[in-house]
Design a protein around this motif. Structure first.
Motif, PDB file in Angstrom:
ATOM      1  N   ASN A  60     -29.017 -21.262-114.732  1.00  0.00           N
ATOM      2  CA  ASN A  60     -29.275 -22.573-114.123  1.00  0.00           C
ATOM      3  C   ASN A  60     -28.018 -23.429-114.190  1.00  0.00           C
ATOM      4  O   ASN A  60     -27.597 -23.852-115.268  1.00  0.00           O
ATOM      5  CB  ASN A  60     -30.432 -23.263-114.852  1.00  0.00           C
ATOM      6  N   TYR A  61     -27.431 -23.677-113.046  1.00  0.00           N
ATOM      7  CA  TYR A  61     -26.199 -24.469-112.955  1.00  0.00           C
ATOM      8  C   TYR A  61     -26.491 -25.959-112.840  1.00  0.00           C
ATOM      9  O   TYR A  61     -25.863 -26.790-113.491  1.00  0.00           O
ATOM     10  CB  TYR A  61     -25.395 -23.989-111.751  1.00  0.00           C
ATOM     11  N   ARG A  62     -27.477 -26.328-112.031  1.00  0.00           N
ATOM     12  CA  ARG A  62     -27.707 -27.734-111.704  1.00  0.00           C
ATOM     13  C   ARG A  62     -28.323 -28.524-112.847  1.00  0.00           C
ATOM     14  O   ARG A  62     -28.182 -29.751-112.902  1.00  0.00           O
ATOM     15  CB  ARG A  62     -28.571 -27.833-110.451  1.00  0.00           C
ATOM     16  N   GLU A  63     -29.000 -27.837-113.776  1.00  0.00           N
ATOM     17  CA  GLU A  63     -29.592 -28.562-114.898  1.00  0.00           C
ATOM     18  C   GLU A  63     -28.527 -29.291-115.707  1.00  0.00           C
ATOM     19  O   GLU A  63     -28.774 -30.359-116.258  1.00  0.00           O
ATOM     20  CB  GLU A  63     -30.368 -27.609-115.800  1.00  0.00           C
ATOM     21  N   TYR A  71     -18.697 -20.377-119.119  1.00  0.00           N
ATOM     22  CA  TYR A  71     -19.232 -21.570-118.469  1.00  0.00           C
ATOM     23  C   TYR A  71     -18.133 -22.522-118.010  1.00  0.00           C
ATOM     24  O   TYR A  71     -18.316 -23.736-117.984  1.00  0.00           O
ATOM     25  CB  TYR A  71     -20.208 -22.279-119.427  1.00  0.00           C
ATOM     26  N   LEU A  72     -16.991 -21.978-117.607  1.00  0.00           N
ATOM     27  CA  LEU A  72     -15.903 -22.816-117.117  1.00  0.00           C
ATOM     28  C   LEU A  72     -16.309 -23.581-115.854  1.00  0.00           C
ATOM     29  O   LEU A  72     -15.837 -24.693-115.616  1.00  0.00           O
ATOM     30  CB  LEU A  72     -14.665 -21.971-116.839  1.00  0.00           C
ATOM     31  N   ASP A  73     -17.204 -22.999-115.051  1.00  0.00           N
ATOM     32  CA  ASP A  73     -17.677 -23.704-113.862  1.00  0.00           C
ATOM     33  C   ASP A  73     -18.463 -24.951-114.237  1.00  0.00           C
ATOM     34  O   ASP A  73     -18.393 -25.979-113.550  1.00  0.00           O
ATOM     35  CB  ASP A  73     -18.520 -22.781-112.977  1.00  0.00           C
ATOM     36  N   VAL A  74     -19.196 -24.879-115.340  1.00  0.00           N
ATOM     37  CA  VAL A  74     -19.959 -26.034-115.800  1.00  0.00           C
ATOM     38  C   VAL A  74     -19.018 -27.106-116.356  1.00  0.00           C
ATOM     39  O   VAL A  74     -19.214 -28.305-116.134  1.00  0.00           O
ATOM     40  CB  VAL A  74     -20.998 -25.611-116.855  1.00  0.00           C
ATOM     41  N   VAL A  75     -17.990 -26.678-117.081  1.00  0.00           N
ATOM     42  CA  VAL A  75     -16.983 -27.623-117.565  1.00  0.00           C
ATOM     43  C   VAL A  75     -16.376 -28.382-116.394  1.00  0.00           C
ATOM     44  O   VAL A  75     -16.281 -29.619-116.409  1.00  0.00           O
ATOM     45  CB  VAL A  75     -15.872 -26.892-118.344  1.00  0.00           C
ATOM     46  N   ARG A  76     -15.975 -27.677-115.361  1.00  0.00           N
ATOM     47  CA  ARG A  76     -15.382 -28.314-114.191  1.00  0.00           C
ATOM     48  C   ARG A  76     -16.364 -29.239-113.498  1.00  0.00           C
ATOM     49  O   ARG A  76     -16.014 -30.344-113.067  1.00  0.00           O
ATOM     50  CB  ARG A  76     -14.872 -27.235-113.226  1.00  0.00           C
ATOM     51  N   SER A  77     -17.624 -28.824-113.406  1.00  0.00           N
ATOM     52  CA  SER A  77     -18.636 -29.647-112.750  1.00  0.00           C
ATOM     53  C   SER A  77     -18.827 -30.969-113.489  1.00  0.00           C
ATOM     54  O   SER A  77     -18.879 -32.041-112.872  1.00  0.00           O
ATOM     55  CB  SER A  77     -19.961 -28.890-112.675  1.00  0.00           C
TER      56      SER A  77
END
Length: 232
Positions: free
Chosen positions: A132-135, A159-165
């Motif tokens: 789950n990315y959007r949570e 989870y580098l994409d989450v850090v960037r988000s």
């Protein structure tokens, strides 16, 4: 208190969670039927945070992932006169397979209870789904509104994409936790001669920074500091 007495200028961050003190290994209070009691847990997290602030903590870090705990802790700290104590919230803490070495060392993995109690076998009820990315964006918006001063993503490399988000959606500092499983993999590979430990570890830390992290928590902190200072 001992650290503050000996090193008054050191900034002390403390962990706020119940799992080190909970016989079944969960971050929250578990009802006999296996339900995690969110609000009852938050009450004890507030008491824990205030106790840590009274001992000299500069920043308390709720890692439990209960709903509403950032706002409740902020109110509890302010009520007791600790308005200067910051909150680093574990905003996006995933139910990850990379926590194993730490949980083994602390003996904090979920455990079966007595015959009359149903203990959840994992922490997926309150930690985030790795798929789950959007949570993470919803959690970040809630934590910022409740008064978080820093927001954390845990684990790190997966989870580098989450850090960037999060970096792109808030002006708050972002921290990232380079967890025990990530550290153990690099150590094990280096011991087998499969990679250069220094280069691989510093590259991993650089990746966190590139993704947008302002602070990095890592088991490599002492070694990395020496490497960056030019020591072998």
């Amino acid at each position: 208190m001992l650290l503050k007495d000996a090193f008054p200028d050191v900034e002390i961050y403390t962990d706020v969670a119940l799992d080190p003190y909970n016989s079944d290994g969960h971050d929250g209070i578990v009802r006999d039927d296996g339900v995690i009691l969110n609000d009852e847990t938050v009450e004890y997290l507030c008491r824990q945070a205030v106790s840590q602030a009274e001992a000299g903590a500069d920043c308390v870090s709720p890692s439990d992932m209960m709903d509403g705990r950032v706002g409740a802790i902020r109110r509890a700290l302010d009520r007791e006169g600790h308005t200067h104590v910051s909150i680093m919230s574990y905003t996006a803490k995933y139910a990850s397979a990379f926590y194993g070495p730490f949980r083994d060392a602390l003996a904090s993995a979920p455990k079966a209870g007595q015959a009359h109690r149903r203990i959840p076998p994992n922490k997926k009820e309150y930690q985030m789904d790795p798929a789950n990315y959007r949570e993470a964006l919803r959690e970040a918006a809630a934590d910022e509104a409740e008064g978080a001063d820093i927001m954390m993503v845990k684990p790190g490399m997966p989870y580098l994409d989450v850090v960037r988000s999060l970096r792109d959606n808030t002006s708050l500092p972002i921290s990232v936790y380079h967890v025990s499983g990530e550290y153990a993999m690099l150590k094990a590979a280096a011991e087998r001669g499969w990679l250069n430990e220094k280069d691989a570890a510093l590259e991993a830390l650089m990746c966190f920074r590139r993704a947008g992290a302002d602070l990095i928590l890592t088991y490599y902190s002492v070694e990395a500091a020496k490497w960056l200072a030019g020591e072998k």
